[in-house]
Design an enzyme around this catalytic site. Structure first.
Site, PDB file in Angstrom:
ATOM      1  N   GLY A 138       0.691  -1.421   0.146  1.00 15.24           N
ATOM      2  CA  GLY A 138      -0.039   0.573   0.051  1.00 15.24           C
ATOM      3  C   GLY A 138       1.021   1.542  -0.355  1.00 15.24           C
ATOM      4  O   GLY A 138       2.065   0.904   0.568  1.00 15.24           O
ATOM      5  N   CYS A 139       0.043   2.161  -0.652  1.00 11.99           N
ATOM      6  CA  CYS A 139       1.229   3.431  -0.330  1.00 11.99           C
ATOM      7  C   CYS A 139       1.270   4.132   0.849  1.00 11.99           C
ATOM      8  O   CYS A 139       2.430   4.425   1.061  1.00 11.99           O
ATOM      9  CB  CYS A 139       0.191   4.688  -0.574  1.00 11.99           C
ATOM     10  SG  CYS A 139      -1.332   4.615  -0.545  1.00 11.99           S
ATOM     11  N   TYR A 140       0.573   4.363   2.049  1.00 15.50           N
ATOM     12  CA  TYR A 140       1.114   4.475   3.231  1.00 15.50           C
ATOM     13  C   TYR A 140       2.146   3.123   4.089  1.00 15.50           C
ATOM     14  O   TYR A 140       3.271   3.814   5.265  1.00 15.50           O
ATOM     15  CB  TYR A 140      -0.387   4.037   4.345  1.00 15.50           C
ATOM     16  CG  TYR A 140      -1.661   5.655   3.994  1.00 15.50           C
ATOM     17  CD1 TYR A 140      -0.829   7.239   4.337  1.00 15.50           C
ATOM     18  CD2 TYR A 140      -3.031   5.625   4.144  1.00 15.50           C
ATOM     19  CE1 TYR A 140      -1.446   7.894   3.786  1.00 15.50           C
ATOM     20  CE2 TYR A 140      -3.295   6.875   3.452  1.00 15.50           C
ATOM     21  CZ  TYR A 140      -2.698   7.939   3.627  1.00 15.50           C
ATOM     22  OH  TYR A 140      -3.884   8.794   3.752  1.00 15.50           O
TER      23      TYR A 140
END
Lengths: 346, 346, 346, 346
Positions: free
Chosen positions: B149-151
């Site tokens: 995921g991006c986070y």
């Protein structure tokens, strides 16, 4: 209805424009003079076309200001230039200063954080820190109110009642803050031009922002707690709005219910500070253009951790709105006078 | 030059568009098929006018995809729909999955955080978590790469080397994260329309975002540390860009110099991860549109406190760029292939 | 002070929110009821958190509206749904309709442009087109005011006095218009989400926008001129604001001085319409959030060519502000009541 | 592969950054030197952090530039400073000038529009106007290419083939143009700071923009038509992107089909200019960050009226991208070299 006469020093910046937006509706206020050194002689419409039709007086130089008959001065001058000017005002003129010049009461701390000795130490002794909801009595009789910074306002409102109630530990409070661009003022700087700001964000002044000692002073003087604050501001691509996301730990047996009950009680009668119901999230959209503050309370990751989130408009509750609110207190008028607008949404 | 043939499942969303932006320049890749169920039968130019002139094939339904000859599938389907579809692909097709469906290795945790039992537990066992810089060996031989995921990407890159080196305490890591709006995808939702997002910001999913367990898993599996993470994301009015501002404490005698030395060493040879010099601040402006990550290191307020700040483009290093990077590793090509662009600034 | 009681139908959209922003300050108005079918039963704070603290009544379904005691209804329902609902209101209830349902007086034109026969032709006969500055007498006694569209308001204000004075030729008037995104409403549509709108612009409905016949009708009925209008709207990445850049030619011996003199005279006493001095340029920044309109006059390229530029806030003078202004006229109150705010700048 | 050596004069502005974004991928180009007077001595990473990792040479003063071995200079200096500097370069150095200094071939017109006599009239005689698609032969052998302005590029591409074909009348062409903010450059100016630009728009330089004579010259020299142009630019709150909405009339018996057929034929083989199918609307979203231009054709209001809409990225096809395209022509390389990227969407 009795009216007072006010002047705005440094009226050509954003806090000046925002003061005017409110004051033109204030039934007890007559705007007598506006100063703006670099544009002295020009009509206000030259610096703020949206105010051109109001018939306000032209800008004058600060040194040319006629203070006779002036009851109150709003001072919106750049940090560091204000102390001598206010020191030169007649004693009967009351002052709400929106600069940082009278916010730090420890003169040594002032010298360290602002890089020069304080120019008006006597005046500093008279100054009252104008976080309205927590300083009403002192503000009422103050001659000089030091209007709080935007970050300190957003940070202190949720924290002060909790430290006062002894609900938080004495560990460092971590405040991760985010601000719209108007907080940086109206001066032409390359790093503020649209093409450098839009569609991106970045932290700045990490660990070195001047609002950090102001927050710590507020926690100590009003909250009664000697707390170190870790403060990290971020520049967000929007004009107005500020969020402080604060990470703290509860003391002793305190519970999240205690936190909520204390904050709800503290702000129960307040027209501008709203503790949101459980699960609701503050948003700058809900306060944009208004003097309101939203506070959200969330359980943190650890059993004793709490996340406090507060949202304000940096130019209103974080500057000019609170300044008008303070004037209302100083003169005994209802605090909402001229400030009863809701957010401009969308 | 030998080429592989790829298909993109779910090509009509933002990660699909971004994959195409990179893959059309990839000398070893032939794009054979694009799926998009709701727009099946339409040319890609109908969903992405900027790709109309490329002569790509029309969108087809996933069920109509001809997998013969396909070497690799990029899967950009919505979370929760991917497990069965990937389970139905021939064994010889390698997969980079950009959804969250194969990121959590603990099936119980998956069920809790995603609200339903995992549909392909056998496949999950084969999956490799594709944080490229830290999983190269496993990625190289993986059949199925779960693209992070991006986070988690923004959060793990600065933290993993430090936990691996034992430099950080086991206290909760506080990650205050800020993301552009593309992270929320392309679906029409009222809370995402321009008039609700522009000129304001707000936190969301405080304490409950699904990327929190993914970050904790990464710290445990790769960093070797059992750390609780306090994770608070905020929605920022910009299309792309992500910053994770992380507050941690050093363990034992570790110093800020140790932190810097360890991160600089960890990423010394990396083409995409840049540890900034002392005093320099990461900015999403410097990574926008590129696969780069900037990491800044700052002293915290307490003697043992450290603030780590990382900036990525959520759609690139946080999604499609890292997916291409992983493909490059899987096939033994230089990692920068098709990813050597710099940020689009301004 | 005598008060009237109003209801807002369709209060959960942007024009509803904007009406409330003004009406809560209106000394002669009591807000009795709000309808919102899809969110009936919910407090207004669920759809507009910034209004949560006002103590307004919950949303009800239109069919459950109790009209007894209601003096005026503001109707903010979607185009095409309004005619039957207004037809069902008691005769003593006056109406300001913000939809397009009663704006076109030619029923055949209505059917062509809106795709269905008019549902309330008798009511249409009673309707008054509410371009306040030019229809005051009719508005004062009207039962039903059709509040003008945003583009027609911006376009007609500079043009009507000039056609009335015979200063413009009968050639096609070219109106190149630009609007902020709130003009498209609050419905969730993919083409309106932030990531599709921010940092880009595009024309839309070229040559086919429904405001084109409304502008032509206004020029004919009020301006007394049978003029074809070439109208091209563009969607601009901002929430509010509208500019109409209009290209026309002067008739006969008319000069630019005549144009200026005529417009200045037409709007000399108007509180909301400002003809800017020679050389000054209208800007949506100067009207944002306010009911003001700026008009600029420029020499065109050819000797007889004139460029007229008008700026409004599409949600205020282009919708809810003008609606309140019309109510003020209908009830004989000063037009600025509740509308005396200046632009929110910055 | 044979390489040339290039220098960029004035590399610290936006067109410099954008040139570098393309040139670092150009297989035939070696970037030898970068000038930037006010930041001479600094690494490029100080002015463009996103380029810090590329190992480019430090900025030097123009006067310290070593021109030995330089084959081509891209000149990105401010308007008015370029003529003497280019005049001082050795004859064997070819030049693509992105300023306006060599765009107007009529020296009297130059003096009028730019306020001072031309400083290098001999050089002006050699200059070729670099609208690539229409000047290839001249560009190929040119020593000095005057790269077109952004507005002229967007305006001329749709118009030139139509005037060449005699399809348009000789009436004034009305060009209503809209531009992102990067067109105004990187200098710190109050009117460009984010808080003054975001969420608002305004026209500027109405009837007096210097690109107006440049457009007229292009229509005359390349289009063969003596046409007056009414040109009104607007500043739009976005970084990049430009739309020209052009209102013209057809000549004689010309039809919309003729217009479409002519434009489609003119750009049939072009890699960067795309005539959209009937009914499709250009958008800056589809060209952002790329060298592409979209052209849309629409029937106007009158039988003979046509609306032409063109969209480009002002920094790419309107500046640095076209400059690279011109270099490719000058050296006989495929025009798409280093320019084959698609738009960065979203």
């Amino acid at each position: 209805m009795a009216q007072i006469t006010v002047a705005i020093l440094g009226a050509s910046g954003y806090t000046g424009a925002e003061l005017l937006r409110f004051l033109i509706h204030h039934p007890q206020v007559k705007i007598a003079a506006l100063t703006g050194d670099s544009q002295a002689g020009q009509p206000i419409g030259d610096v703020f076309p949206h105010l051109a039709h109001l018939g306000l007086s032209d800008l004058v130089r600060v040194e040319d200001l006629d203070t006779s008959g002036i009851d109150l001065v709003f001072c919106c001058l750049p940090h560091g230039t204000t102390q001598e000017i206010i020191a030169g005002l007649p004693d009967n003129v009351r002052v709400v200063d929106l600069s940082a010049d009278f916010r730090l009461f420890d003169l040594d701390a002032y010298a360290i954080w602002y890089g020069h000795p304080h120019q008006a130490p006597k005046l500093q002794e008279q100054a009252v820190y104008g976080l309205t909801e927590h300083q009403r009595d002192a503000i009422q009789t103050a001659r000089l109110v030091a209007n709080p910074g935007c970050y300190p306002t957003a940070s202190l409102l949720p924290l002060i009642p909790l430290y006062q109630a002894g609900l938080l530990s004495d560990a460092t409070a971590i405040i991760d803050a985010k601000s719209g661009v108007t907080g940086a003022g109206r001066a032409a700087k390359r790093n503020l031009i649209f093409s450098e700001v839009s569609e991106g964000m970045q932290p700045y002044a990490v660990g070195s922002h001047r609002h950090m000692p102001e927050i710590e002073q507020g926690l100590a003087q009003i909250g009664g707690a000697d707390i170190a604050v870790s403060f990290t501001p971020h520049l967000i691509p929007m004009r107005r709005g500020m969020i402080a996301t604060t990470y703290v730990s509860m003391a002793g047996d305190a519970t999240l219910n205690d936190i909520r009950a204390t904050l709800e009680k503290a702000y129960a009668g307040e027209p501008f500070v709203h503790v949101l119901p459980d699960g609701e999230t503050p948003s700058t959209h809900a306060v944009r253009g208004s003097n309101h503050c939203q506070i959200g309370i969330f359980a943190g990751r650890g059993e004793k951790d709490v996340i406090l989130i507060s949202a304000i408009d940096n130019l209103v509750k974080g500057a000019s709105g609170q300044a008008v609110q303070n004037m209302n207190v100083m003169f005994g008028w209802p605090e909402q006078t001229a400030l009863d607008g809701v957010a401009v949404f969308p």
